[in-house]
Write an enzyme that holds these catalytic residues in place. Structure first.
Site, mmCIF file in Angstrom:
data_model
loop_
_atom_site.group_PDB
_atom_site.id
_atom_site.type_symbol
_atom_site.label_atom_id
_atom_site.label_comp_id
_atom_site.label_asym_id
_atom_site.label_seq_id
_atom_site.Cartn_x
_atom_site.Cartn_y
_atom_site.Cartn_z
ATOM 1 N N CYS A 95 0.827 -1.217 0.000
ATOM 2 C CA CYS A 95 0.000 0.000 0.000
ATOM 3 C C CYS A 95 0.864 1.270 0.000
ATOM 4 C CB CYS A 95 -0.958 -0.058 1.174
ATOM 5 S SG CYS A 95 -2.402 0.947 0.912
ATOM 6 N N HIS A 195 -3.269 -5.802 2.401
ATOM 7 C CA HIS A 195 -2.884 -5.921 3.814
ATOM 8 C C HIS A 195 -3.419 -7.256 4.333
ATOM 9 C CE1 HIS A 195 -1.763 -1.663 4.307
ATOM 10 N NE2 HIS A 195 -2.840 -1.349 3.630
HETATM 11 N N1 GLN Z 1 -2.167 6.814 2.418
HETATM 12 C C1 GLN Z 1 -2.249 5.895 1.286
HETATM 13 C C2 GLN Z 1 -3.675 5.809 0.704
HETATM 14 O O1 GLN Z 1 -4.628 6.093 1.396
HETATM 15 C C3 GLN Z 1 -1.806 4.512 1.697
HETATM 16 C C4 GLN Z 1 -2.716 3.879 2.755
HETATM 17 C C5 GLN Z 1 -2.199 2.550 3.256
HETATM 18 O O2 GLN Z 1 -0.986 2.319 3.318
HETATM 19 N N2 GLN Z 1 -3.152 1.672 3.673
HETATM 20 O O3 GLN Z 1 -3.826 5.406 -0.445
#
Ligand code: GLN
Length: 244
Positions: A95, A195
């Site tokens: 992510c 995740h």
């Molecule tokens: N801040 C980034 C987004 O919202 C990554 C979020 C994350 O790592 N879950 O796309």
């Protein structure tokens, strides 16, 4: 498998470690330990030094504000990490970490965050947040064709150049909710929005990473001793094709 050693650098765990992404590092440690492979893990934070001779780099997810901190720090090591990428070190970004392995991430209300550019991919903040289970089909040579996890991002990632998707979504949104791609691959660098943690639920991908890292270090296609993945695959199936 005695004497086999690998070194993993966990990039910025104090900033990028939301939704239990450190579980990916622990998974690789256990899957190596169960096979008698020594996996040394270095937690690399702001102010630490990066040395040569690393086989795997991991960067977890984070909110935009943590990404701002990491983006600035990462630029100091952009050339070093690009050399490592060109030497076939294995990278996995989840992510926010994935986004910073790309060219840039443009958040909603912050300046553009530069990535290290080992993936030809760019990300722009979207107006919706993609949250939920993901099932994706992959044609990577990993023995199974599904990858599962949980996504929670507003970033929309678009691939270009030589960078190819890791998979294509069957359930969920993936990179941008439009082109059905999920994740990215270039050489031995992988990024994904999954995740969960990702690797414990996808043991076939975890072993693929270990094999790639052993190949990079020992220049040999070392077969891994099979493990009993009954529990891991129950976790995989608990998400497979589920929408909630
Ligand atoms: N801040 C980034 C987004 O919202 C990554 C979020 C994350 O790592 N879950 O796309």
């Amino acid at each position: 498998m005695s004497n086999l050693k690998l070194k993993l650098v966990h990039l910025y765990p104090l900033f990028l470690n939301i939704y239990g992404d450190i579980g990916n590092v622990k998974d690789l440690q256990k899957r190596c330990e169960w096979r008698g492979i020594e996996l040394e893990v270095q937690q690399f934070n702001v102010g630490d030094t990066l040395e040569e001779g690393n086989d795997i780099y991991f960067m977890g997810g984070g909110q935009d504000r943590q990404q701002v901190e990491v983006s600035e720090e990462l630029q100091k090591y952009k050339n070093f990490l690009t050399d490592e990428y060109n030497n076939d070190a294995v990278f996995l970004g989840i992510c926010g970490g994935y986004q910073l392995m790309g060219e840039y991430y443009q958040p909603h209300d912050a300046k553009r965050l530069e990535g290290i550019g080992i993936l030809n991919a760019y990300t722009v903040a979207g107006s919706n947040r993609f949250i939920g289970n993901v099932t994706a089909k992959t044609d990577l040579p990993i023995g199974k064709d599904t990858l599962v996890g949980f996504e929670n991002h507003s970033g929309l990632t678009y691939l270009r150049g030589e960078t190819t998707p890791m998979a294509h979504v069957v359930v969920g949104h993936g990179n941008n909710g439009v082109d059905k791609t999920e994740g990215a691959r270039s050489r031995n660098a992988f990024g994904t929005y999954l995740h969960g943690s990702f690797l414990p639920k996808n043991p076939h991908f975890a072993d693929y990473m270990i094999k790639l890292a052993l190949k990079k270090k020992y220049n040999d296609d070392i077969e891994l001793e099979p493990l009993d993945d009954t529990i891991e695959m129950k976790a995989h199936e608990s998400v497979l094709y589920k929408t909630y």
